[in-house]
Design a protein around this motif. Structure first.
Motif, short mmCIF file in Angstrom:
data_model
loop_
_atom_site.label_atom_id
_atom_site.label_comp_id
_atom_site.label_asym_id
_atom_site.label_seq_id
_atom_site.Cartn_x
_atom_site.Cartn_y
_atom_site.Cartn_z
N GLU A 249 0.80 -1.22 0.00
CA GLU A 249 0.00 0.00 0.00
C GLU A 249 0.84 1.28 0.00
N LEU A 252 2.28 1.68 -3.52
CA LEU A 252 1.25 2.05 -4.49
C LEU A 252 0.85 3.50 -4.32
N ALA A 253 0.69 3.95 -3.08
CA ALA A 253 0.31 5.33 -2.82
C ALA A 253 1.35 6.30 -3.37
N ASP A 266 -9.50 9.08 -7.28
CA ASP A 266 -8.95 7.87 -6.69
C ASP A 266 -8.74 6.84 -7.79
N ARG A 268 -7.18 3.74 -7.39
CA ARG A 268 -6.83 2.42 -6.87
C ARG A 268 -7.44 1.30 -7.72
N ARG A 272 -5.59 -1.67 -9.76
CA ARG A 272 -5.87 -3.10 -9.60
C ARG A 272 -6.05 -3.78 -10.95
#
Length: 307
Positions: A249, A252-253, A266, A268, A272
């Motif tokens: 995490e 990725l951030a 966002d 995310r 994915r």
């Protein structure tokens, strides 16, 4: 028939390279001070270490499929804010290049420090490079980068499976890949340069900052495809090469921060989707007829996120 590895070691080739190196170094005002070493020879490239009075430089030659690297490196370096070193010299005909020494590898520094936190800076800087190259797609393609953009991927995947033996029966057909591509395209993120092999052996601590080298496997694709190799294939294994030992995490951030600022949202879920499809891109882009097992591993990563 002579292999590329044999050709890279052929005395006539080596002599030609040494003459080219000496000519370029003379033009740069930093003549060679010792014997040239050849520590790296593969089917697709060779690297030589060249001593000079102001530190070593490195020569690299690629096979025809990656001979564009030097020209691509020059362009990407100009957009990188110092995070990609440009060639000291390059030959437009052969693709040969000279590079300054880039310092210690991230891999070796991680082994000493026992932490992967340096990746946060690498990933954020790399994302900014990708954003900076969004307007250069046509130029990059004209230079020779493979086109792995979303519309090309289902057909390339189908062709890859058709040429492989012993295909995993769980692998979906190209229609499923097309659906995933359409879902990812809906986020509106522009395609750009993508390193496609970004691991800790390609990052160096030159010039006091983390620098990304070895763009020979790069392609034009969805930028987030890089997360497959870098996050799932490398960082997830942690400092001690143990599966799923690192929390992805924060990494990725760090990567998404510049993109979420640029695209105001966002991302995310887009990440994915891209992490799955990135393995399709890597399987297609890195397929070697002499090494089908590596392709099978990448397709298993597409299915399971595990090798």
């Amino acid at each position: 028939m002579e292999t590329l590895e044999q050709r890279w070691r052929d005395p006539a080739f080596v002599a030609d390279v040494h003459a080219w190196i000496d000519g370029r170094l003379a033009a740069l005002g930093r003549p060679r001070t010792g014997e040239v070493e050849q520590p790296h020879v593969t089917d697709w490239s060779t690297v030589m270490r060249v001593p000079t009075g102001s530190g070593p430089v490195w020569f690299k030659a690629n096979d025809e499929a990656m001979a564009h690297e030097a020209a691509v490196l020059e362009l990407v370096a100009s957009r990188s804010g110092g995070r990609v070193p440009p060639p000291l010299a390059r030959d437009p005909r052969t693709g040969w290049m000279l590079l300054a020494d880039a310092g210690p590898r991230l891999r070796d520094v991680i082994a000493e420090e026992g932490t992967l936190t340096r990746w946060h800076d690498v990933l954020e800087a790399y994302a900014r490079i990708q954003l900076a190259c969004e307007d250069d797609v046509e130029t990059l393609l004209a230079l020779g980068l493979p086109d792995r953009r979303l519309p090309t991927l289902p057909g390339a995947y189908a062709a890859l499976l058709a040429g492989l033996g012993d295909v995993d029966p769980r692998l979906p057909g190209p229609e499923a890949v097309e659906e995933l591509c359409d879902a990812l395209a809906a986020y509106g993120i522009r395609e750009t340069v993508q390193h496609d092999d970004l691991h800790d052996g390609q990052v160096f601590l030159g010039a006091g900052v983390h620098q990304v080298l070895d763009w020979g496997d790069a392609c034009v694709s969805h930028p987030f495809f890089t997360l497959a190799v870098t996050l799932e294939g490398v960082i997830a294994w942690g400092v001690h090469d143990e599966e799923d030992s690192e929390d992805l995490e924060p990494h990725l951030a760090a990567y998404l921060a510049p993109y979420e600022a640029a695209y105001a949202g966002d991302l995310r879920e887009a990440a994915r989707l891209a992490m799955r499809l990135g393995w399709v891109c890597r399987a297609v882009n890195g397929a070697l007829p002499q090494d089908p097992e590596r392709t099978h591993v990448r397709l298993r990563m597409f299915l399971d996120g595990k090798p």
